[in-house]
Design an enzyme around this catalytic site. Sequence first.
Site, PDB file in Angstrom:
ATOM      1  N   TYR A 199      43.944  39.660  48.575  1.00 34.28           N
ATOM      2  CA  TYR A 199      44.932  39.873  47.514  1.00 34.28           C
ATOM      3  C   TYR A 199      46.344  39.818  48.072  1.00 34.28           C
ATOM      4  O   TYR A 199      46.580  39.947  49.275  1.00 34.28           O
ATOM      5  CB  TYR A 199      44.693  41.196  46.784  1.00 34.28           C
ATOM      6  CG  TYR A 199      45.037  42.443  47.578  1.00 34.28           C
ATOM      7  CD1 TYR A 199      46.320  42.997  47.519  1.00 34.28           C
ATOM      8  CD2 TYR A 199      44.088  43.082  48.371  1.00 34.28           C
ATOM      9  CE1 TYR A 199      46.637  44.146  48.232  1.00 34.28           C
ATOM     10  CE2 TYR A 199      44.395  44.232  49.081  1.00 34.28           C
ATOM     11  CZ  TYR A 199      45.676  44.756  49.012  1.00 34.28           C
ATOM     12  OH  TYR A 199      45.987  45.894  49.714  1.00 34.28           O
ATOM     13  N   CYS A 200      47.293  39.600  47.152  1.00 35.35           N
ATOM     14  CA  CYS A 200      48.717  39.602  47.500  1.00 35.35           C
ATOM     15  C   CYS A 200      49.486  40.004  46.246  1.00 35.35           C
ATOM     16  O   CYS A 200      48.896  40.510  45.292  1.00 35.35           O
ATOM     17  CB  CYS A 200      49.157  38.232  48.034  1.00 35.35           C
ATOM     18  SG  CYS A 200      48.933  36.888  46.848  1.00 35.35           S
ATOM     19  N   THR A 201      50.772  39.773  46.215  1.00 35.81           N
ATOM     20  CA  THR A 201      51.605  40.236  45.102  1.00 35.81           C
ATOM     21  C   THR A 201      51.256  39.553  43.784  1.00 35.81           C
ATOM     22  O   THR A 201      50.972  40.210  42.783  1.00 35.81           O
ATOM     23  CB  THR A 201      53.093  40.012  45.421  1.00 35.81           C
ATOM     24  OG1 THR A 201      53.406  40.641  46.656  1.00 35.81           O
ATOM     25  CG2 THR A 201      53.977  40.585  44.327  1.00 35.81           C
ATOM     26  N   GLY A 203      49.363  36.306  43.762  1.00 33.68           N
ATOM     27  CA  GLY A 203      48.227  35.401  43.883  1.00 33.68           C
ATOM     28  C   GLY A 203      48.423  34.189  44.764  1.00 33.68           C
ATOM     29  O   GLY A 203      47.457  33.588  45.228  1.00 33.68           O
ATOM     30  N   ILE A 228      48.330  41.550  42.570  1.00 31.88           N
ATOM     31  CA  ILE A 228      48.520  42.951  42.186  1.00 31.88           C
ATOM     32  C   ILE A 228      49.140  43.066  40.799  1.00 31.88           C
ATOM     33  O   ILE A 228      48.754  43.923  39.991  1.00 31.88           O
ATOM     34  CB  ILE A 228      49.418  43.661  43.218  1.00 31.88           C
ATOM     35  CG1 ILE A 228      48.752  43.637  44.601  1.00 31.88           C
ATOM     36  CG2 ILE A 228      49.719  45.095  42.796  1.00 31.88           C
ATOM     37  CD1 ILE A 228      49.725  43.926  45.738  1.00 31.88           C
TER      38      ILE A 228
END
Length: 350
Positions: A199-201, A203, A228
């Site tokens: 995951y990241c901020t 995508g 997220i």
Amino acid sequence: MPVLHNRISNDALKAKMLAESEPRTTISFYKYFHIADPKATRDALYQLFTALNVFGRVYLAHEGINAQISVPASNVKTFRAQLYAFDSALDGLRLNIALDDDGKSFWVLRMKVRDRIVADGIDDPHFDASNVGEYLQAAEVNAMLDDPDALFIDMRNHYEYEVGHFENALEIPADTFREQLPKAVEMMQAHKDKKIVMYCTGGIRCEKASAWMKHNGFNKVWHIEGGIIEYARKAREQGLPVRFIGKNFVFDERMGERISDEIIAHCHQCGAPCDSHTNCKNDGCHLLFIQCPVCAEKYKGCCSEICCEESALPPEEQRRRRAGRENGNKIFNKSRGRLNTTLGIPDPTE
């Protein structure tokens, strides 16, 4: 011929934005797709965005587009329609709407052509960026968090992870995405039988990272759709527990979106609970670090006494001292202190 770049000073633009009465909506989006002529695409999009009074940061490359923008509320519907009509690859594109938004995230439009929309350092000609892991929706994310065979990998930088992350998520200790990719492969070698959730901020990083993991022999790979931002939004809409703890760091004037009430980070100067990032007010430093209100007052927004003293000097003397200094990417790392230090300015913790 239309002007395809900004000609007004940052100070004037920021003042103009702050004086606006109409609310704005902060939006982020990305798309991996082939752009034959990034420069021509950039110029056409710049005119479209400017006509709708859009501010923000947009990167284009042959591999696609990456954007973080601010749109006047009255223009959001038109913006969406025109973006979808601009290229068939963008039709129906998911737009991530900011969670904790005051509408003051950007005040100028900057649109640049780059080699990659995310600097990944990958030079393997056999790498297929389209062979990505499976998407996870909010409910599926929560189920994976309860699965003992699943490992969550945070594909953000250390300063993002420091202020917020998913429960028990693994931090890849690196300062850039390009450093994280080989480290993630190395760290997961003993866990190829596990379900890997990245995951990241928003995508864009975890999508490419999932493809990189698959390229390196990992078969059980997922990534959170919309990152997220989209996870938290959907979880709230669906009445699901939000399992992300703390704050989601964002790369605009806000520097963070509050996801949960927990404060899991600490002031880099005094150690008090705090998760508010700031840049050192000394123009010769601008270190990114976490500072509590007490230390902000004590050091006048600076990262150290030396920076505090220097920022109080006459402007000409400040410019003289800055001359010849290295102007690197300065970020405070809680484990390693200052990175790419400005010459002559010590680590704020020393």
